[in-house]
Design an enzyme around this catalytic site. Structure first.
Site, mmCIF file in Angstrom:
data_model
loop_
_atom_site.group_PDB
_atom_site.id
_atom_site.type_symbol
_atom_site.label_atom_id
_atom_site.label_comp_id
_atom_site.label_asym_id
_atom_site.label_seq_id
_atom_site.Cartn_x
_atom_site.Cartn_y
_atom_site.Cartn_z
ATOM 1 N N CYS A 196 13.187 -31.731 0.110
ATOM 2 C CA CYS A 196 12.148 -32.597 -0.474
ATOM 3 C C CYS A 196 10.832 -32.434 0.274
ATOM 4 O O CYS A 196 9.760 -32.364 -0.340
ATOM 5 C CB CYS A 196 12.607 -34.051 -0.475
ATOM 6 S SG CYS A 196 13.149 -34.655 1.134
ATOM 7 N N ASN A 237 0.840 -1.211 0.000
ATOM 8 C CA ASN A 237 0.000 0.000 0.000
ATOM 9 C C ASN A 237 0.862 1.243 0.000
ATOM 10 O O ASN A 237 1.990 1.237 0.505
ATOM 11 C CB ASN A 237 -0.961 0.003 1.197
ATOM 12 C CG ASN A 237 -0.339 0.624 2.434
ATOM 13 O OD1 ASN A 237 -0.406 1.826 2.646
ATOM 14 N ND2 ASN A 237 0.317 -0.209 3.251
ATOM 15 N N ASN A 275 3.648 5.776 15.837
ATOM 16 C CA ASN A 275 3.909 5.191 14.518
ATOM 17 C C ASN A 275 5.270 5.658 14.013
ATOM 18 O O ASN A 275 5.385 6.684 13.364
ATOM 19 C CB ASN A 275 2.778 5.583 13.550
ATOM 20 C CG ASN A 275 2.981 5.000 12.162
ATOM 21 O OD1 ASN A 275 4.052 4.487 11.849
ATOM 22 N ND2 ASN A 275 1.954 5.097 11.330
ATOM 23 N N CYS A 279 16.385 -32.675 -5.549
ATOM 24 C CA CYS A 279 17.546 -33.197 -4.819
ATOM 25 C C CYS A 279 18.715 -33.445 -5.777
ATOM 26 O O CYS A 279 19.863 -33.141 -5.467
ATOM 27 C CB CYS A 279 17.150 -34.474 -4.091
ATOM 28 S SG CYS A 279 18.412 -35.030 -2.935
ATOM 29 N N CYS A 304 5.817 3.757 9.431
ATOM 30 C CA CYS A 304 5.282 3.897 8.077
ATOM 31 C C CYS A 304 6.433 4.216 7.108
ATOM 32 O O CYS A 304 7.139 5.209 7.275
ATOM 33 C CB CYS A 304 4.243 5.010 8.064
ATOM 34 S SG CYS A 304 3.384 5.107 6.501
ATOM 35 N N CYS A 334 5.384 -37.957 -8.794
ATOM 36 C CA CYS A 334 5.574 -36.770 -9.642
ATOM 37 C C CYS A 334 7.051 -36.518 -9.923
ATOM 38 O O CYS A 334 7.410 -35.899 -10.923
ATOM 39 C CB CYS A 334 4.934 -35.538 -9.003
ATOM 40 S SG CYS A 334 5.760 -34.988 -7.494
ATOM 41 N N CYS A 367 10.681 -34.306 -5.948
ATOM 42 C CA CYS A 367 11.717 -34.457 -4.915
ATOM 43 C C CYS A 367 13.022 -34.913 -5.547
ATOM 44 O O CYS A 367 14.108 -34.428 -5.202
ATOM 45 C CB CYS A 367 11.256 -35.427 -3.830
ATOM 46 S SG CYS A 367 10.837 -37.081 -4.444
HETATM 47 C C1 LIG Z 1 -3.563 0.004 3.669
HETATM 48 C C2 LIG Z 1 -2.749 0.027 4.909
HETATM 49 C C3 LIG Z 1 -2.659 1.171 5.658
HETATM 50 C C4 LIG Z 1 -1.907 1.205 6.821
HETATM 51 N N1 LIG Z 1 -1.866 2.339 7.564
HETATM 52 C C5 LIG Z 1 -1.179 2.342 8.730
HETATM 53 C C6 LIG Z 1 -1.207 3.473 9.563
HETATM 54 O O1 LIG Z 1 -1.869 4.480 9.286
HETATM 55 N N2 LIG Z 1 -0.493 3.433 10.722
HETATM 56 C C7 LIG Z 1 0.233 2.342 11.082
HETATM 57 O O2 LIG Z 1 0.857 2.344 12.150
HETATM 58 N N3 LIG Z 1 0.258 1.236 10.311
HETATM 59 C C8 LIG Z 1 -0.432 1.212 9.151
HETATM 60 N N4 LIG Z 1 -0.433 0.073 8.388
HETATM 61 C C9 LIG Z 1 0.353 -1.096 8.816
HETATM 62 C C10 LIG Z 1 -0.481 -2.082 9.635
HETATM 63 O O3 LIG Z 1 -0.952 -1.496 10.819
HETATM 64 C C11 LIG Z 1 0.333 -3.333 9.986
HETATM 65 O O4 LIG Z 1 1.441 -2.953 10.751
HETATM 66 C C12 LIG Z 1 0.824 -4.076 8.760
HETATM 67 O O5 LIG Z 1 -0.163 -4.083 7.764
HETATM 68 C C13 LIG Z 1 1.216 -5.526 9.080
HETATM 69 O O6 LIG Z 1 0.121 -6.293 9.503
HETATM 70 P P1 LIG Z 1 -0.661 -7.320 8.516
HETATM 71 O O7 LIG Z 1 0.348 -8.224 7.910
HETATM 72 O O8 LIG Z 1 -1.674 -7.997 9.398
HETATM 73 O O9 LIG Z 1 -1.312 -6.463 7.485
HETATM 74 C C14 LIG Z 1 -1.201 0.033 7.218
HETATM 75 C C15 LIG Z 1 -1.304 -1.121 6.474
HETATM 76 C C16 LIG Z 1 -2.071 -1.146 5.332
HETATM 77 C C17 LIG Z 1 -2.193 -2.406 4.536
#
Ligand SMILES: Cc1cc2nc3c(=O)[nH]c(=O)nc-3n(C[C@H](O)[C@H](O)[C@H](O)COP(=O)(O)O)c2cc1C
Length: 439
Positions: A388, A76, A135, A356, A138, A349, A352
Site C-alpha cells: 500500500c 543504446n 571495458n 490489498c 559492453c 482513491c 490501496c
Molecule cells: C550511448 C552509450 C554509450 C556507451 N559507451 C560506453 C563505452 O564506450 N564504454 C563503456 O565502458 N561504457 C559505455 N557505456 C556505458 C556507461 O559508461 C555506463 O556504464 C552505463 O551507461 C550506466 O551508467 P548510467 O546509468 O549513468 O548511464 C555507454 C553508455 C551509453 C548510454
C-alpha cells in the site's frame, strides 16, 4: 564545510563525480565542456585498435519514459569510439595538460590477445592519463567480436587480461564489470586475483525496447532490423546497487575499491552508492539527458548532506550501509510493522484497498458513510508488506509503524519482545529441527 574532494586509487579529483565512458567523453570538445561545468574526472570513451569501428547510421538510442516523459531507461547500440586511435590519444594528451587537477582515465577494449594489450598500453600512458579502465562490459556488437562482455563473462579471461595490464603498465587498473552474468562476485574476484586496483560497475544491461505493432519490427531498428542494446539510466540503479553491495560485502573482495555506476541522476543517488562502499561514482545517462551542469547540483547537494550529518570527508560515510545488507536468513523475525493511513491526507482513491484486497492480505477495509469513502488498515490482517505504501499516489499518506516491545500483534498473537530472532533459530526451520533432534 565538508570536503568533497576525492582520491580514488590515489587519483585526485575535486569531487567524486566522474563522467562514465560514453558519448559525453568521446571528444576533446565534450570533455573540455564537462570540466568547465565542474566534473571531477572523466573516463574517456572506450579506445580500440585501428581500423576503428563503424557505427550504424540509424537510431542508436531509445528510451523508456515515465508518464511525465522523464527518461527512466536508456538503450543504446553504440560501439566503442569510432574515431582513429591517434586522434583520441592526441586529444587526451591536450586535455590532461590543460586540466591537471581533474582525473582522466583511459577506457580500453582490444582483442583478447597479449600482443594487442602490450601495444596499446604504452601509447595510452604517454597521454598522461591517470589510470586505465578495462571495458569488459559492453554487451552489444563488440561482444560478438570476442571483446567487452564476452571477456567479462569469463572470470579466467578477466584475470588474464588484468594481469597483462598490470604487467605492461604502471597505471592503476580499474576493471569495468558487466551486469549480464548470474553472480557478480565471480568476475570481481577474478579482477582482484589478476591484480586489479579497483572494479567499476555496472556497464549496460542486455535489452530490447519493444516492438512496433503496426510493422511487427523490433524497436529500435535500422532498415527493418534491430539488435539488442545496453540498458542504463535510473531504471538500472537498483540492479547496480545490489551488485555493488554484493562485492562490498564479499569477504573475498573485501577492501577492493569500487567505482559505482548505474542510474546516478542526483547527489542522493551518489551518496547511496558511497554508503554502499564506493570510493567515487560515474555518470552517463543523466548527463546525456540533462547536460553537464547537473554536476553543480550534485556537488552542492552532497556537500550540504555531509554538513548536515557531520561528515567532514567522503570516507566518513563511505561503506556505512554495507553491514546493513544481509542474507535473508539474518533478518529479524521478531520485528513487526503495520501500515497506518493518514486520514487527513488520504484522497480516497481506493488504490490501496484494491491492491490489498485483490493481491495481498485483505487488510484495508472500505466503508462509505454519508457519501464519504473511508479506507482503514485492519491490524488483524496486515502483515506489514508495504504494498500500500508503494502504490499510494500521495507521498507519506500511508506509512509503516513498528510495534514496540510488549505490544501484541493482533494478527498472530505474538508479543514483540525486542529480541532478535532469525530463521536459523526459528522453530519452523526444518534444518534447526534436524539439528535439535540430533542433540
Ligand atoms: C550511448 C552509450 C554509450 C556507451 N559507451 C560506453 C563505452 O564506450 N564504454 C563503456 O565502458 N561504457 C559505455 N557505456 C556505458 C556507461 O559508461 C555506463 O556504464 C552505463 O551507461 C550506466 O551508467 P548510467 O546509468 O549513468 O548511464 C555507454 C553508455 C551509453 C548510454
Amino acid at each position: 564545510m565538508a570536503d568533497i574532494s576525492s582520491r580514488f586509487l590515489g587519483i585526485s579529483s575535486p569531487n567524486p563525480f566522474w563522467l562514465a565512458s560514453a558519448p559525453p567523453t568521446d571528444k576533446e570538445i565534450n570533455v573540455t565542456r564537462a570540466f568547465e561545468a565542474g566534473w571531477g574526472g572523466v573516463v574517456w570513451k572506450t579506445l580500440g585498435e585501428d581500423p576503428h569501428v563503424v557505427n550504424v547510421n540509424g537510431p542508436r538510442y531509445s528510451t523508456l519514459m515515465a508518464q511525465d516523459r522523464r527518461v527512466m531507461g536508456l538503450n543504446n547500440i553504440e560501439l566503442i569510439t569510432d574515431r582513429p586511435l591517434r586522434t583520441n590519444l592526441e586529444e587526451m594528451t591536450r586535455v590532461k595538460k590543460a586540466w591537471p587537477d581533474r582525473a582522466l582515465i583511459a577506457s580500453l577494449m582490444v582483442p583478447c590477445v597479449e600482443e594487442s594489450w602490450k601495444r596499446i598500453l604504452p601509447m595510452v600512458e604517454d597521454t598522461g592519463a591517470d589510470g586505465l579502465e578495462l571495458n569488459f562490459g559492453c554487451p552489444h556488437g563488440m561482444s560478438e567480436r570476442g571483446m567487452g562482455a564476452a571477456v567479462g563473462q569469463v572470470p579466467e579471461y578477466i584475470q588474464m587480461v588484468t594481469q597483462w595490464c598490470k604487467q605492461y603498465s604502471r597505471l592503476p587498473v580499474i576493471v569495468k564489470l558487466t551486469p549480464n552474468i548470474t553472480d557478480v562476485r565471480f568476475p570481481a574476484r577474478a579482477a582482484k586475483a589478476g591484480g586489479a586496483d579497483a572494479v567499476s560497475l555496472i556497464n549496460t544491461i542486455n535489452s530490447l525496447m519493444g516492438v512496433n505493432l503496426d510493422t511487427l519490427v523490433m524497436h529500435p531498428s535500422t532498415d527493418g532490423q534491430g539488435s539488442h542494446g545496453g540498458y542504463c539510466g535510473p531504471a538500472v540503479k537498483p540492479i547496480a546497487q545490489n551488485m555493488v553491495a554484493e562485492i562490498a560485502r564479499d569477504p573475498q573482495t573485501a577492501g577492493l575499491p569500487i567505482s559505482g555506476i548505474g542510474g546516478i541522476t542526483t547527489w542522493k543517488d551518489a551518496a547511496e552508492y558511497i554508503a554502499l562502499g564506493c570510493g567515487n561514482v560515474q555518470v552517463c545517462t543523466a548527463a546525456m539527458v540533462y547536460g553537464f551542469r547537473i554536476v553543480q547540483d550534485m556537488c552542492d547537494g552532497l556537500s550540504n548532506y555531509m554538513d548536515a550529518h557531520g561528515f567532514a570527508r567522503i570516507e566518513d560515510f563511505q561503506g556505512r550501509a554495507v553491514p546493513t545488507v544481509r542474507d535473508w536468513k539474518d533478518l529479524n523475525l521478531n520485528h513487526i510493522d503495520k501500515a497506518v493511513i493518514n486520514q487527513d491526507s488520504c484522497i480516497q482513491c481506493g488504490r490501496c484497498h484494491v491492491a490489498c484486497e485483490d493481491t495481498s492480505h485483505q487488510a484495508i477495509t472500505f466503508s462509505k458513510e454519508g457519501g464519504v469513502r473511508r479506507f482503514e488498515v485492519d491490524d488483524t490482517e496486515c502483515v506489514g508488506c508495504n504494498l500500500c505504501v508503494s502504490i499510494c499516489p500521495v507521498p507519506e499518506c500511508i506509512t509503516m509503524r513498528s510495534l514496540q516491545p510488549g505490544e501484541v500483534d493482533p494478527r498472530t498473537g505474538q508479543t514483540v519482545t525486542g529480541e532478535y530472532a532469525n530463521w536459523t533459530t526459528h522453530p519452523n526451520n526444518p534444518m534447526r529441527q534436524a539439528v535439535t533432534a540430533q542433540g
